[in-house]
Design an enzyme around this catalytic site. Structure first.
Site, PDB file in Angstrom:
ATOM      1  N   TYR A 167      -2.082  -1.264  10.319  1.00 20.09           N
ATOM      2  CA  TYR A 167      -2.384  -1.459   8.724  1.00 20.09           C
ATOM      3  C   TYR A 167      -1.086  -0.993   7.958  1.00 20.09           C
ATOM      4  CZ  TYR A 167      -3.966  -1.065   4.102  1.00 20.09           C
ATOM      5  OH  TYR A 167      -4.000  -0.941   2.631  1.00 20.09           O
ATOM      6  N   SER A 183       0.848  -1.122   0.170  1.00 19.95           N
ATOM      7  CA  SER A 183      -0.049   0.056   0.059  1.00 19.95           C
ATOM      8  C   SER A 183       0.867   1.322   0.058  1.00 19.95           C
ATOM      9  CB  SER A 183      -1.014   0.046   1.322  1.00 19.95           C
ATOM     10  OG  SER A 183      -1.680   1.331   1.576  1.00 19.95           O
TER      11      SER A 183
END
Length: 258
Positions: A157, A144
């Site tokens: 995350y 990401s």
């Protein structure tokens, strides 16, 4: 950059998510063989039907990646049935702090680490070893833009995606001499329920279909990092190079800080 031929067999974990579904449809074509893993059986069944309608052969696997014995058994099945040409390790979850200044719950963090990191590494390790022995194959690890610099509202995350980025980049160098290609995929905001649940602004948000198209082209070109969209990627890369106090101030000004 030379483009490789389309893979004949593709495995996608997290195929019931937005990007996973779009990728499955991107690779579905006559003669292609797809192995699709997901937790939501109705969604997986419907997706398999759509891929088959495009001419692909589909094997659907309903599996919760947190179930370690079941995951280990499935990985042994894959090794016995023949490894895919391409494996997209895509499954992931996200959590966030309940409010500014508050921490994430440890139970939620454990779930995230189990799916985003442990299961991802277990799948990658098993397939990479088989591909190494075979002398060919390709693996894509779904990281990401948050891997560049952790966001205050989503620290777990961000950490899990940073770990996948580092692991994938290191693995690429180690496996290249064995004929195995590894790419790290670093999308920005992609329209999905998971994206909608993330706090903060979502600049340059892309549809899952557009994201899947970019990923497919990047993998065909054997790019080490498939990072998009460019303006967000450049901004995150620059942010990561700044002193933490400076980058933290910028994040707060942009609406991401606590």
């Amino acid at each position: 950059m030379r483009m490789t031929r389309a893979p004949e067999s593709v495995l996608i974990t997290g195929a019931t998510g937005a990007i996973g579904q779009a990728l499955a449809l991107e690779y579905a074509r006559p003669g292609a063989s797809l192995t699709l893993q997901g937790r939501r059986e109705p969604v997986l069944r419907e997706l398999a039907g759509r891929c088959e309608a495009r001419g692909a052969r589909v094997r659907a696997k309903v599996l919760d990646l947190r179930d370690r014995p079941a995951l280990d058994g499935w990985l042994r099945e894959l090794a016995g049935d023949g490894l895919p040409d391409l494996a997209v390790v895509n499954a992931g979850v996200n959590i966030s702090a309940p409010a500014p200044g508050q921490g994430e719950s440890w139970q939620d963090m454990e779930t995230l680490i189990e799916v985003n990191l442990r299961a991802a590494l277990a799948v990658t390790h098993a397939l990479a070893e088989g591909m190494r022995r075979r002398g060919s194959g390709q693996i894509a690890l779904m990281s990401s833009q948050a891997a560049w610099r952790g966001l205050p509202a989503t620290p777990s995350y961000s950490a899990s995606k940073a770990a996948l980025k580092a692991y994938g980049e290191a693995l690429r160098d180690g496996l290249r001499v064995h004929g195995v290609r590894v790419s790290v995929v670093m999308p920005g905001y992609v329209t999905s329920p998971m994206c909608a649940a993330m706090p903060g602004p979502k600049p340059f948000e892309l549809s899952a279909e557009r994201a899947a198209g970019r990923i497919r082209l990047g993998l065909a070109a054997d790019r080490a990092r498939i990072s998009f969209p460019f303006p967000l990627s450049l901004g995150c890369w620059l942010l990561a190079g700044l002193p933490p106090a400076c980058s933290g101030w910028i994040l707060r000004r942009l609406g991401y800080g606590a």
